[in-house]
Design a protein around this motif. Structure first.
Motif, PDB file in Angstrom:
ATOM      1  N   ILE A  42      14.097  38.998 114.242  1.00  0.00           N
ATOM      2  CA  ILE A  42      13.250  38.589 113.119  1.00  0.00           C
ATOM      3  C   ILE A  42      13.327  39.625 111.993  1.00  0.00           C
ATOM      4  CG2 ILE A  42      10.863  38.135 112.417  1.00  0.00           C
ATOM      5  CD1 ILE A  42      10.361  37.113 115.254  1.00  0.00           C
ATOM      6  N   GLY A  43      13.339  40.902 112.356  1.00  0.00           N
ATOM      7  CA  GLY A  43      13.432  41.942 111.342  1.00  0.00           C
ATOM      8  C   GLY A  43      14.752  41.929 110.595  1.00  0.00           C
ATOM      9  N   VAL A  44      15.850  41.657 111.294  1.00  0.00           N
ATOM     10  CA  VAL A  44      17.159  41.580 110.639  1.00  0.00           C
ATOM     11  C   VAL A  44      17.175  40.429 109.632  1.00  0.00           C
ATOM     12  CG1 VAL A  44      19.596  41.072 111.023  1.00  0.00           C
ATOM     13  CG2 VAL A  44      18.423  42.680 112.513  1.00  0.00           C
ATOM     14  N   LEU A  45      16.638  39.298 110.015  1.00  0.00           N
ATOM     15  CA  LEU A  45      16.572  38.166 109.093  1.00  0.00           C
ATOM     16  C   LEU A  45      15.698  38.484 107.882  1.00  0.00           C
ATOM     17  CD1 LEU A  45      16.212  35.197 111.636  1.00  0.00           C
ATOM     18  CD2 LEU A  45      18.263  35.923 110.397  1.00  0.00           C
ATOM     19  N   ASP A  46      14.624  39.224 108.097  1.00  0.00           N
ATOM     20  CA  ASP A  46      13.755  39.583 106.981  1.00  0.00           C
ATOM     21  C   ASP A  46      14.439  40.580 106.058  1.00  0.00           C
ATOM     22  OD1 ASP A  46      11.014  39.625 105.691  1.00  0.00           O
ATOM     23  OD2 ASP A  46      11.246  41.735 106.196  1.00  0.00           O
ATOM     24  N   ASP A  47      15.174  41.540 106.605  1.00  0.00           N
ATOM     25  CA  ASP A  47      15.875  42.507 105.767  1.00  0.00           C
ATOM     26  C   ASP A  47      16.922  41.832 104.888  1.00  0.00           C
ATOM     27  OD1 ASP A  47      14.400  44.558 106.805  1.00  0.00           O
ATOM     28  OD2 ASP A  47      15.894  45.143 108.297  1.00  0.00           O
ATOM     29  N   LYS A  48      17.486  40.736 105.356  1.00  0.00           N
ATOM     30  CA  LYS A  48      18.523  40.045 104.605  1.00  0.00           C
ATOM     31  C   LYS A  48      17.975  38.957 103.709  1.00  0.00           C
ATOM     32  CE  LYS A  48      22.471  38.358 103.310  1.00  0.00           C
ATOM     33  NZ  LYS A  48      23.200  39.013 102.211  1.00  0.00           N
ATOM     34  N   PHE A  49      17.027  38.147 104.208  1.00  0.00           N
ATOM     35  CA  PHE A  49      16.603  36.962 103.471  1.00  0.00           C
ATOM     36  C   PHE A  49      15.150  37.015 102.999  1.00  0.00           C
ATOM     37  CE2 PHE A  49      19.878  35.581 106.539  1.00  0.00           C
ATOM     38  CZ  PHE A  49      20.852  35.154 105.639  1.00  0.00           C
TER      39      PHE A  49
END
Length: 442
Positions: free
Chosen positions: A93-100
């Motif tokens: 979830i954090g990776v998706l937030d950092d990108k999108f």
């Protein structure tokens, strides 16, 4: 202890070595958001540092699983697997937030699901010791709600404090060090093996933070992002849940002697209720103040602003590095003060020491423009801003003889021109442009 140290070193090494490639990947992937109004840094900086930290976590658990003594933790408890499952979900979830830049409510739902995944696999609070009441067994729903609440609060507290270079990683590392000493003491002194998973989680968490800090210290080359801040927050909460709700206080055999002695001896039992709060005391205070401040203004509690504690330290005149060090100081004071009190609750010297160090911290807060100067013999070990200023002739002509300096002075007197010392590191001087002058702050 040697196996814990080996696990910590492996975790730190893997995290450190992977952060460089992850930084390049973040740049290629475009995980470099534009500078927002609340940001302190001046240049777009890649995120996704949590990727390296997650693989450091995996490496630490893998190494511990193959060690003689720590492998028993995996055989007798399912908590390491529960931690890895919840960490993988919150990291994704954090990776998706950092990108999108996903919505805050979606992140909150993901945090609750990650906590629920750990609960399903056995990492939950089973009972809590209450002063004057004793050990209170919790129902399944009570334990689940309390576990989810602790995980969500810890994750968001760490996420809120991640606003300066090296701040979140350093504060969590300090908290993990104090928590490791507490959990290891319960396991080693009282022979309670149920405290071993919490010790392992704290050692791995220290390795994750120590491996990432060299890349994240001011000026940071990469940020951990939500993929890192939520990850270390979840690991910190998992250790607190393990030692709070899994260790049976009755196994410590502390009910002996007079009533007064029993009260002092029961402090290690009650400390699990306090320690999870002390290790996130400053982030939790920042979280509560932010919610009150935003709701008072009619804003959403998740709306970003520049009113956090670290922002206020910068506003009153502290430099970036000094603001981070002040936050480190108070985090260590609270965490290790609670740890010392758990060891010897009857000692008045502990309370006096905490009060004295708190006074020193308040003085440092009131002296934002005071720059300490290192002694002459230690100038080679400190940054240039802490060195004593020397005369221009001593700086520019340090390698010249006395005769050369006298002749130069006479030449200056004849021509009437004044020599202007050149400052090292300025762009365009002696090839300094090859290095560049880094003015990035966060």
């Amino acid at each position: 202890m040697r196996e814990y140290l080996l696990t910590l070193c492996i975790t730190a090494a893997v995290t450190y070595l992977l952060t460089g490639p992850v930084r390049k990947f973040a740049i290629v992937a475009g995980a470099m958001p534009e500078i927002r109004a609340r940001d302190v840094h001046r240049e777009p900086t890649p995120r996704l540092g949590g990727i390296a930290m997650f693989f450091g976590l995996c490496a630490g658990l893998l190494v511990a699983d193959h060690l003689t003594n720590l492998s028993e933790v995996f055989e007798k408890s399912n908590e390491p697997r529960a931690l890895l499952s919840g960490a993988a979900l919150i990291w994704l979830i954090g990776v998706l937030d950092d990108k999108f830049e996903i919505d805050a409510l979606i992140k909150l739902g993901g945090q609750m699901i990650a906590a629920g995944v750990m609960v399903v696999q056995g990492l939950t609070i089973l009972w809590i010791p209450l002063p004057g009441v004793g050990t209170v067994a919790l129902t399944q729903w009570q334990g689940t709600l309390l576990t989810v609440a602790l995980v969500v609060i810890t994750i968001n507290a760490v996420n809120f404090v991640d606003g300066l270079d090296g701040l979140a990683a350093g504060m969590v590392c300090i908290a993990a060090a104090a928590f490791f000493m507490y959990a290891y003491r319960i396991w080693y002194s009282y022979g309670i093996e149920a405290a071993a998973p919490a010790s392992l989680f704290a050692a791995i968490l220290m390795g994750m933070c120590l491996g990432f800090l060299p890349h994240n210290m001011h000026p940071a080359r990469i940020f951990m992002g939500d993929s890192g801040s939520m990850l270390i927050g979840l690991v910190l909460a998992a250790g607190a849940i393990s030692v709070t709700g899994q260790v049976d206080p009755d196994l410590m055999n502390l009910f002996s002697g007079s009533e007064r002695n029993s009260v002092h001896q029961m402090v290690p039992v009650y400390i699990p209720l306090v320690m999870p709060l002390t290790i996130i005391a400053i982030p939790a205070a920042d979280l509560i103040l932010a919610i009150v401040r935003r709701t008072w203004k009619g804003q959403s509690p998740f709306a970003a602003d520049r009113g956090h504690l670290h922002h206020r330290l910068l506003e009153i005149g502290h430099s970036h590095s000094r603001a981070v060090l002040i936050m480190y100081f108070f985090s260590a004071l609270i965490a290790f003060g609670a740890l010392a009190y758990s060891v010897n609750a009857a000692s008045m010297w502990i309370v006096l020491s905490v009060v004295f160090l708190s006074a020193i911290g308040l003085v440092l807060l009131l002296l934002p423009r005071f720059t300490p100067r290192a002694p002459r013999w230690a100038e080679g070990f400190v940054p240039p801003r802490y060195r004593r200023r020397r005369a221009a002739g001593a700086v520019a002509g340090e390698d010249r003889t006395a005769a050369d300096r006298e002749s130069a002075a006479e030449a200056d007197a004849d021509t009437g021109e004044e020599r202007v010392p050149v400052t090292a590191g300025v762009s365009g001087v002696n090839g300094a442009t090859a290095v560049g002058h880094r003015t990035r702050t966060r």
